[in-house]
Design an enzyme around this catalytic site. Structure first.
Site, PDB file in Angstrom:
ATOM      1  N   CYS A  42      18.657 -18.674  18.826  1.00  0.00           N
ATOM      2  CA  CYS A  42      18.048 -17.439  18.334  1.00  0.00           C
ATOM      3  C   CYS A  42      17.250 -16.715  19.408  1.00  0.00           C
ATOM      4  O   CYS A  42      17.465 -15.539  19.668  1.00  0.00           O
ATOM      5  CB  CYS A  42      17.135 -17.735  17.140  1.00  0.00           C
ATOM      6  SG  CYS A  42      16.322 -16.268  16.493  1.00  0.00           S
ATOM      7  N   CYS A  47      19.738 -14.040  18.183  1.00  0.00           N
ATOM      8  CA  CYS A  47      19.062 -12.995  17.413  1.00  0.00           C
ATOM      9  C   CYS A  47      18.186 -12.071  18.243  1.00  0.00           C
ATOM     10  O   CYS A  47      18.289 -10.844  18.141  1.00  0.00           O
ATOM     11  CB  CYS A  47      18.175 -13.608  16.322  1.00  0.00           C
ATOM     12  SG  CYS A  47      18.723 -15.169  15.655  1.00  0.00           S
ATOM     13  N   LYS A  50      20.034 -10.107  21.172  1.00  0.00           N
ATOM     14  CA  LYS A  50      20.999  -9.233  20.507  1.00  0.00           C
ATOM     15  C   LYS A  50      20.306  -8.051  19.844  1.00  0.00           C
ATOM     16  O   LYS A  50      20.753  -6.909  19.970  1.00  0.00           O
ATOM     17  CB  LYS A  50      21.783 -10.030  19.458  1.00  0.00           C
ATOM     18  CG  LYS A  50      22.701  -9.178  18.592  1.00  0.00           C
ATOM     19  CD  LYS A  50      23.130  -9.935  17.352  1.00  0.00           C
ATOM     20  CE  LYS A  50      21.970 -10.117  16.380  1.00  0.00           C
ATOM     21  NZ  LYS A  50      22.359 -10.921  15.204  1.00  0.00           N
ATOM     22  N   LYS A  51      19.201  -8.316  19.133  1.00  0.00           N
ATOM     23  CA  LYS A  51      18.516  -7.226  18.436  1.00  0.00           C
ATOM     24  C   LYS A  51      17.927  -6.227  19.438  1.00  0.00           C
ATOM     25  O   LYS A  51      17.938  -5.019  19.201  1.00  0.00           O
ATOM     26  CB  LYS A  51      17.406  -7.791  17.534  1.00  0.00           C
ATOM     27  CG  LYS A  51      16.759  -6.758  16.596  1.00  0.00           C
ATOM     28  CD  LYS A  51      17.737  -6.262  15.545  1.00  0.00           C
ATOM     29  CE  LYS A  51      17.154  -5.214  14.616  1.00  0.00           C
ATOM     30  NZ  LYS A  51      16.087  -5.721  13.733  1.00  0.00           N
ATOM     31  N   GLY A 174      37.703 -10.991  17.550  1.00  0.00           N
ATOM     32  CA  GLY A 174      37.053 -11.621  16.408  1.00  0.00           C
ATOM     33  C   GLY A 174      36.665 -10.579  15.379  1.00  0.00           C
ATOM     34  O   GLY A 174      36.576  -9.384  15.688  1.00  0.00           O
ATOM     35  N   GLY A 175      36.415 -11.038  14.151  1.00  0.00           N
ATOM     36  CA  GLY A 175      36.070 -10.112  13.084  1.00  0.00           C
ATOM     37  C   GLY A 175      34.836 -10.513  12.315  1.00  0.00           C
ATOM     38  O   GLY A 175      34.518  -9.916  11.285  1.00  0.00           O
ATOM     39  N   TYR A 177      30.523 -11.430  12.125  1.00  0.00           N
ATOM     40  CA  TYR A 177      29.381 -10.554  12.369  1.00  0.00           C
ATOM     41  C   TYR A 177      29.020 -10.464  13.846  1.00  0.00           C
ATOM     42  O   TYR A 177      28.589  -9.408  14.317  1.00  0.00           O
ATOM     43  CB  TYR A 177      28.170 -10.990  11.526  1.00  0.00           C
ATOM     44  CG  TYR A 177      27.497 -12.274  11.952  1.00  0.00           C
ATOM     45  CD1 TYR A 177      26.445 -12.246  12.852  1.00  0.00           C
ATOM     46  CD2 TYR A 177      27.896 -13.502  11.446  1.00  0.00           C
ATOM     47  CE1 TYR A 177      25.814 -13.419  13.249  1.00  0.00           C
ATOM     48  CE2 TYR A 177      27.282 -14.670  11.836  1.00  0.00           C
ATOM     49  CZ  TYR A 177      26.237 -14.625  12.735  1.00  0.00           C
ATOM     50  OH  TYR A 177      25.623 -15.785  13.132  1.00  0.00           O
ATOM     51  N   GLU A 181      28.872  -6.908  15.588  1.00  0.00           N
ATOM     52  CA  GLU A 181      27.584  -6.470  16.136  1.00  0.00           C
ATOM     53  C   GLU A 181      27.720  -6.063  17.596  1.00  0.00           C
ATOM     54  O   GLU A 181      27.221  -5.006  18.016  1.00  0.00           O
ATOM     55  CB  GLU A 181      26.545  -7.592  15.994  1.00  0.00           C
ATOM     56  CG  GLU A 181      26.071  -7.792  14.571  1.00  0.00           C
ATOM     57  CD  GLU A 181      25.148  -8.984  14.414  1.00  0.00           C
ATOM     58  OE1 GLU A 181      24.370  -9.010  13.448  1.00  0.00           O
ATOM     59  OE2 GLU A 181      25.199  -9.904  15.259  1.00  0.00           O
ATOM     60  N   HIS A 434      10.524   8.630  -3.291  1.00  0.00           N
ATOM     61  CA  HIS A 434      11.331   9.796  -2.931  1.00  0.00           C
ATOM     62  C   HIS A 434      10.676  10.592  -1.812  1.00  0.00           C
ATOM     63  O   HIS A 434       9.447  10.720  -1.779  1.00  0.00           O
ATOM     64  CB  HIS A 434      11.491  10.689  -4.177  1.00  0.00           C
ATOM     65  CG  HIS A 434      12.343  11.890  -3.944  1.00  0.00           C
ATOM     66  ND1 HIS A 434      13.720  11.805  -3.848  1.00  0.00           N
ATOM     67  CD2 HIS A 434      12.023  13.201  -3.780  1.00  0.00           C
ATOM     68  CE1 HIS A 434      14.204  13.019  -3.648  1.00  0.00           C
ATOM     69  NE2 HIS A 434      13.195  13.877  -3.594  1.00  0.00           N
ATOM     70  N   GLU A 439      15.778   4.585  -2.713  1.00  0.00           N
ATOM     71  CA  GLU A 439      15.488   4.931  -4.102  1.00  0.00           C
ATOM     72  C   GLU A 439      16.728   4.826  -4.983  1.00  0.00           C
ATOM     73  O   GLU A 439      16.634   4.634  -6.200  1.00  0.00           O
ATOM     74  CB  GLU A 439      14.885   6.333  -4.203  1.00  0.00           C
ATOM     75  CG  GLU A 439      15.831   7.476  -3.864  1.00  0.00           C
ATOM     76  CD  GLU A 439      15.155   8.838  -3.978  1.00  0.00           C
ATOM     77  OE1 GLU A 439      14.693   9.159  -5.083  1.00  0.00           O
ATOM     78  OE2 GLU A 439      15.106   9.564  -2.970  1.00  0.00           O
TER      79      GLU A 439
END
Length: 451
Positions: A42, A47, A50-51, A174-175, A177, A181, A434, A439
């Site tokens: 991670c 994670c 990557k993020k 590949g398919g 996540y 990503e 709103h 919403e």
């Protein structure tokens, strides 16, 4: 019998480090061995970097959007060198945090590989043996590559953070996540991005309507997605890689990345030799308390291949400490886990997909797809999806699926309601905020279909 330690943890990722720290806080004598960098997949290879790359890639469309809102901002080139320097400095900082947390907790650490000799003994790479009353396996997993000619020319997600320069033209295979990503990331950073996936639709296992919208939006943004397509071979062609595909084409790419699955890090650990059961994917087989077939040996995180998410590994580590050292047997709850996929557009999901729910019981589906205000004003044609799966019998919301900017942030909060067993009427009673995209989750009054 006396032992060197009460607990020896193998693996310095999120699950192992949390278990070690929490156990040490209970007065337990703990040691931990890590052969690579502290922080695990991670923090170091997943994670977090990557993020940060997702954030970097999303700026590419902001100049154009800003102009639509009246700002005179001039576009400029993306500097991979500048970004990569800051990225690795941040990863170094985080690894330092992990090391400091362990040291401050009183955990003794060994920066080397460890394997099991028997139910209470581990052997370090230097030949030293350490005994422990309990051993926790937290070695995580790794990306795997297919067996095919020229595969060594490709890279995996582990390598993409260390590229010397960005390729001009990249193929992602590949398919899942990870593939999707990084397709969004590389496209956003200005790389001409192609994606091959052998299946009929990307993101297998997720809600069909949601993954269909993500694929459609990826294509509209300019990612060249080829479904039902795999590769046969790769070979070096000058400075490029020549790829032969099952659709009969041959194409040249600067870089090829495989995102074709991951495997638990159990090889060469001496596990089966001492009686630890290994599953067909190489995973450590455990019970609901994370205990293996050897009573003194437990396992948490990706090495068990249960739910391969960082927060899940952390929870498994904490439940292990509750069970073993606090006298409070705590099974791990793997139900209704909110999940975010940082594709572009982003997806947040919790609970059952429409397809899974329909197989289980009669359901109603509430869904709406629309152009969000911010993007629509800027002239973008992007669409978002808000979707609830509701049980006809109990009126409980069985699943919530969001495809939209910030979907990960939204699903964390929606996940609380779904985990608590909220009904559709509970959602209806909630006043809308709103104007927001979210919403729509509480304003959908009529089901679009039943099953």
């Amino acid at each position: 019998m006396s032992f060197d330690y009460d607990l020896f943890v193998i693996g310095g990722g999120s699950g192992g480090v949390r278990a070690a720290r929490v156990a040490a806080a209970e007065g337990v004598k703990v040691a931990l061995a890590e052969e690579d960098r502290y922080g695990g997949t991670c923090v170091i290879r997943g994670c977090v970097p990557k993020k940060l790359m997702v954030f970097a890639s999303e700026y590419s469309g902001m100049v154009e959007d800003a102009a639509a809102y009246g700002w005179d901002i001039k576009p400029g080139p993306f500097s991979w060198d500048n970004f990569k320097g800051k990225l690795h400095a941040e990863l170094d900082r985080l690894e330092g945090v992990y090391r400091k947390l362990l040291a401050n907790s009183g955990v003794e650490t060994f920066d080397q590989r460890a394997k099991l000799v028997d139910a209470h003994t581990v052997e370090l790479a230097d030949g030293t043996q350490k005994s422990a009353k309990h051993i926790l396996l937290a070695m995580g997993g790794r990306p795997v590559m297919p067996d095919m000619p020229g595969v060594e020319l490709g890279i995996t997600s582990n390598d993409i953070f260390h590229l010397e320069k960005l390729p001009e033209d990249m193929l992602i295979i590949g398919g899942g996540y990870i593939a999707c990503e990084f397709a969004g990331i590389m496209h956003g950073l200005g790389v001409k991005t192609t994606q091959y996936y052998r299946g009929a639709q990307i993101l297998r296992g997720f809600d069909d309507e949601a993954r269909g919208l993500i694929c459609e939006e990826m294509c509209q943004r300019g990612i060249d997605v080829h479904l039902g397509t795999n590769i046969l071979s790769m070979e070096k062609d000058g400075d490029k890689i020549r790829v032969k595909a099952t659709n009969g084409t041959e194409r040249l790419f600067d870089q090829v990345m495989f995102a074709t699955g991951r495997a638990p890090n159990t090889e060469g650990m001496g596990l089966e030799e001492i009686g630890v059961q290994i599953g067909r994917k190489g995973e450590v087989v455990v019970d609901e308390y994370s205990q293996t077939a050897v009573p003194s040996v437990y396992a948490v995180g990706d090495v068990t291949d249960r739910v391969n998410l960082t927060p899940v590994a952390i929870r498994e580590g904490m439940a292990f400490v509750e069970t073993v050292f606090k006298g409070n047997p705590t099974p791990v709850d793997h139900e209704l886990i909110p999940t975010a996929i940082f594709t572009q557009p982003e997806m947040g999901t919790v609970g059952l997909s429409e397809e899974e729910a329909a197989e289980q019981e009669p359901i109603e589906v509430y869904a709406t797809s629309f152009k969000p205000m911010q993007q629509s004003f800027a002239g973008r044609a992007e669409r978002v999806l808000m979707k609830l799966i509701v049980s006809k019998a109990t009126r409980k919301v069985l699943g919530c699926h969001i495809v939209a900017p910030g979907a990960g942030e939204m699903i964390q909060l929606a996940g609380i309601a779904v985990k608590m067993g909220a009904t559709k009427e509970d959602f209806d009673r909630t006043v809308a905020v709103h104007p927001t995209m979210s919403e729509e989750i509480v304003t959908m009054k009529t089901p679009v279909r039943s099953a």
